[in-house]
Design a protein around this motif. Structure first.
Motif, PDB file in Angstrom:
ATOM      1  N   PRO A 165       0.849  -1.197   0.000  1.00 20.56           N
ATOM      2  CA  PRO A 165       0.000   0.000   0.000  1.00 20.56           C
ATOM      3  C   PRO A 165       0.886   1.250   0.000  1.00 20.56           C
ATOM      4  O   PRO A 165       2.007   1.216   0.504  1.00 20.56           O
ATOM      5  CB  PRO A 165      -0.769  -0.116   1.322  1.00 20.56           C
ATOM      6  N   GLY A 167       2.898   4.380   0.835  1.00 17.17           N
ATOM      7  CA  GLY A 167       3.426   4.902   2.089  1.00 17.17           C
ATOM      8  C   GLY A 167       3.884   3.840   3.059  1.00 17.17           C
ATOM      9  O   GLY A 167       4.396   4.153   4.134  1.00 17.17           O
ATOM     10  N   HIS A 168       3.732   2.573   2.712  1.00 11.71           N
ATOM     11  CA  HIS A 168       4.154   1.498   3.615  1.00 11.71           C
ATOM     12  C   HIS A 168       5.597   1.135   3.298  1.00 11.71           C
ATOM     13  O   HIS A 168       5.940   0.843   2.159  1.00 11.71           O
ATOM     14  CB  HIS A 168       3.248   0.282   3.432  1.00 11.71           C
ATOM     15  N   GLY A 169       6.457   1.157   4.326  1.00  8.93           N
ATOM     16  CA  GLY A 169       7.880   0.966   4.093  1.00  8.93           C
ATOM     17  C   GLY A 169       8.388  -0.456   4.261  1.00  8.93           C
ATOM     18  O   GLY A 169       9.568  -0.705   4.108  1.00  8.93           O
ATOM     19  N   GLY A 170       7.527  -1.402   4.569  1.00  8.76           N
ATOM     20  CA  GLY A 170       7.964  -2.777   4.834  1.00  8.76           C
ATOM     21  C   GLY A 170       8.316  -3.538   3.568  1.00  8.76           C
ATOM     22  O   GLY A 170       8.189  -3.034   2.444  1.00  8.76           O
ATOM     23  N   GLU A 171       8.747  -4.765   3.742  1.00  5.56           N
ATOM     24  CA  GLU A 171       9.124  -5.607   2.622  1.00  5.56           C
ATOM     25  C   GLU A 171       7.912  -5.900   1.732  1.00  5.56           C
ATOM     26  O   GLU A 171       6.812  -6.104   2.226  1.00  5.56           O
ATOM     27  CB  GLU A 171       9.696  -6.946   3.125  1.00  5.56           C
TER      28      GLU A 171
ATOM     29  N   ASN B   8       9.384  -0.045  12.730  1.00  4.35           N
ATOM     30  CA  ASN B   8      10.013  -0.259  11.418  1.00  4.35           C
ATOM     31  C   ASN B   8      11.296   0.551  11.315  1.00  4.35           C
ATOM     32  O   ASN B   8      11.420   1.618  11.908  1.00  4.35           O
ATOM     33  CB  ASN B   8       9.052   0.167  10.312  1.00  4.35           C
ATOM     34  N   THR B  10      12.509   2.025   8.583  1.00  8.02           N
ATOM     35  CA  THR B  10      12.616   3.029   7.536  1.00  8.02           C
ATOM     36  C   THR B  10      11.242   3.505   7.097  1.00  8.02           C
ATOM     37  O   THR B  10      10.369   2.691   6.802  1.00  8.02           O
ATOM     38  CB  THR B  10      13.326   2.414   6.302  1.00  8.02           C
ATOM     39  N   MET B  11      11.044   4.812   7.033  1.00  7.58           N
ATOM     40  CA  MET B  11       9.813   5.336   6.456  1.00  7.58           C
ATOM     41  C   MET B  11       9.979   5.379   4.943  1.00  7.58           C
ATOM     42  O   MET B  11      11.076   5.641   4.432  1.00  7.58           O
ATOM     43  CB  MET B  11       9.527   6.742   6.987  1.00  7.58           C
ATOM     44  N   ALA B  12       8.882   5.112   4.217  1.00  2.00           N
ATOM     45  CA  ALA B  12       8.930   5.104   2.746  1.00  2.00           C
ATOM     46  C   ALA B  12       9.591   6.388   2.252  1.00  2.00           C
ATOM     47  O   ALA B  12       9.220   7.484   2.660  1.00  2.00           O
ATOM     48  CB  ALA B  12       7.520   4.957   2.187  1.00  2.00           C
ATOM     49  N   HIS B 159       4.730  -2.615  11.911  1.00  2.00           N
ATOM     50  CA  HIS B 159       4.252  -2.220  10.558  1.00  2.00           C
ATOM     51  C   HIS B 159       2.726  -2.308  10.498  1.00  2.00           C
ATOM     52  O   HIS B 159       2.181  -2.678   9.454  1.00  2.00           O
ATOM     53  CB  HIS B 159       4.808  -3.141   9.456  1.00  2.00           C
ATOM     54  N   LEU B 161      -0.864  -1.765   9.670  1.00  2.00           N
ATOM     55  CA  LEU B 161      -1.500  -0.926   8.650  1.00  2.00           C
ATOM     56  C   LEU B 161      -2.973  -1.247   8.563  1.00  2.00           C
ATOM     57  O   LEU B 161      -3.410  -2.349   8.891  1.00  2.00           O
ATOM     58  CB  LEU B 161      -0.788  -1.029   7.302  1.00  2.00           C
ATOM     59  N   PRO B 165      -4.098  -3.089  -0.015  1.00  2.00           N
ATOM     60  CA  PRO B 165      -3.989  -2.332  -1.271  1.00  2.00           C
ATOM     61  C   PRO B 165      -5.318  -2.394  -2.023  1.00  2.00           C
ATOM     62  O   PRO B 165      -6.058  -3.378  -1.887  1.00  2.00           O
ATOM     63  CB  PRO B 165      -2.907  -3.097  -2.050  1.00  2.00           C
ATOM     64  N   GLU B 194       3.742   2.352  11.454  1.00  2.00           N
ATOM     65  CA  GLU B 194       5.098   2.763  11.038  1.00  2.00           C
ATOM     66  C   GLU B 194       5.398   4.171  11.559  1.00  2.00           C
ATOM     67  O   GLU B 194       4.534   5.043  11.595  1.00  2.00           O
ATOM     68  CB  GLU B 194       5.214   2.680   9.518  1.00  2.00           C
TER      69      GLU B 194
END
Lengths: 236, 236
Positions: A165, A167-171, B8, B10-12, B159, B161, B165, B194
């Motif tokens: 999605p 803005g989501h920074g995960g893998e 997390n 890292t932010m996107a 993470h 959320l 998506p 996040e």
């Protein structure tokens, strides 16, 4: 061996189990079949409710199911099943109960040696793989071992999706499958997008659906195959 | 006990480990600390590369790390650590190696009895929980048991959320946590979005970040708490 391995029950905005119902109808054939339904992946739904949802859709296409939770002896229920249907939900809860009820060998025998048709979606498709190590589900319970039915020699990642999605920074899913391949170097993984399914019969496998399937193998660049392509290398 | 449990790395769109670096600096204090880094969640990155990335960011804020993979005796490395830092990646690979190297009791002793600071992000925050049963990661390897460090008595879902998506028909994160609670009825789950982290010290816990945290408990409607709210019920 005859398998129908479906990525997901439901397309966003559609009725439960609606898009694959005609594939299920064709797979089970013209003669009405009363399949054994394994609802073990259901956690936030009761087994009775889950059975009713699936039964309604099977009835629409001229077939029927009965859930294994009505039988005193689940192994015997498998031994006498005309067809085996495993629904989605929590892969972990499903495998926990499959192991706890000693169903692995019983199902393998029926499907592999006695040609009993097997239909799975989501968790039920993961159950047909060597292990459940490519599930997306949260590991809410110890599955009592990671080994699954090993009906096919490759792993399916159901609900495969390409992006996080916004803005989501995960893998991403691809990152996760890349991790799987580093630890499981010999195994193909098929990223089965929503609305897609594999049909295995007569020793051959075909992809059904509108979307491509993404193929992963260690040390190979991931690539796309379309429903027109040959997937039989996955069965070797 | 002193814990900094970060959702997390890292932010996107931002640099690796950038947003929490000043929280890490404050947590470790004015005197330079050389922390023991546990890179076991790294799968598609070598431990050397992972160490270099984390070291660079710790150096920026006046601290340092050395990775446990340089030590012949990892238990002894834990016994002598000034601080313990556990990075993200695959929760499964991390716990597999923590168990294989017999680190659980060594880390618990240092952190609980000897007040050694513990910093984790993503998989490293899950490691501080009773189990890894609220991880989002793909179970690429048997973790040799689901039990984790049990430094805190509740589960973190890092993470966290809110939505799938667009067009994705699978279960949401909330659906998955609801399944967890049906099977684990006594446990709180904190959905840590996040950019958020928990700071545990002096027997108290605080949420740091701009976003709310979502709290889940069986038979309770999930609810939101802000960084200004009292989270200490989670430690009881």
């Amino acid at each position: 061996m005859r398998l129908l391995l479906i990525s997901n029950s439901t397309m966003a905005g559609e009725e439960y189990l609606d898009y694959p119902k005609n594939n299920i109808k064709d797979f089970l054939g013209d003669k009405p079949v009363k399949a054994l339904f394994i609802p073990y992946a259901g956690v936030t739904v009761s087994f009775d409710e889950y059975e009713a949802k699936v039964k309604a859709k099977f009835n629409e296409v001229g077939h029927d199911i009965v859930s294994i939770h009505h039988f005193e002896d689940p192994v015997k229920a498998v031994e006498e099943a005309e067809a085996i249907v495993v629904g989605g939900g929590s892969t972990w809860n499903m495998l926990h109960l499959v192991h706890k009820n000693n169903l692995t060998e019983a199902i393998r025998k029926r499907v592999i040696s006695e040609n009993v048709p097997y239909i799975g979606w989501s968790a039920g498709s993961n159950l047909a793989c060597p292990t459940i190590k490519t599930t997306n589900d949260m590991p809410i319970i110890d599955p009592l071992g990671f080994d699954a039915l090993n009906l096919i020699p490759f792993q399916i990642n159901p609900h495969y999706l390409d992006k996080n999605p916004d803005g989501h920074g995960g893998e991403t899913r691809e990152d996760r499958i890349n991790e799987f391949m580093v630890v499981n170097t010999d195994m193909y993984v098929a990223g089965l997008r929503e609305g897609s399914m594999f049909l295995v019969e007569n020793g051959k496998i075909n992809l059904i659906g509108k979307l491509n399937c993404r193929i992963f193998k260690n040390n190979v660049q991931a690539y796309e195959l379309s429903p027109k392509d040959d997937f039989n290398f996955l069965l070797k």
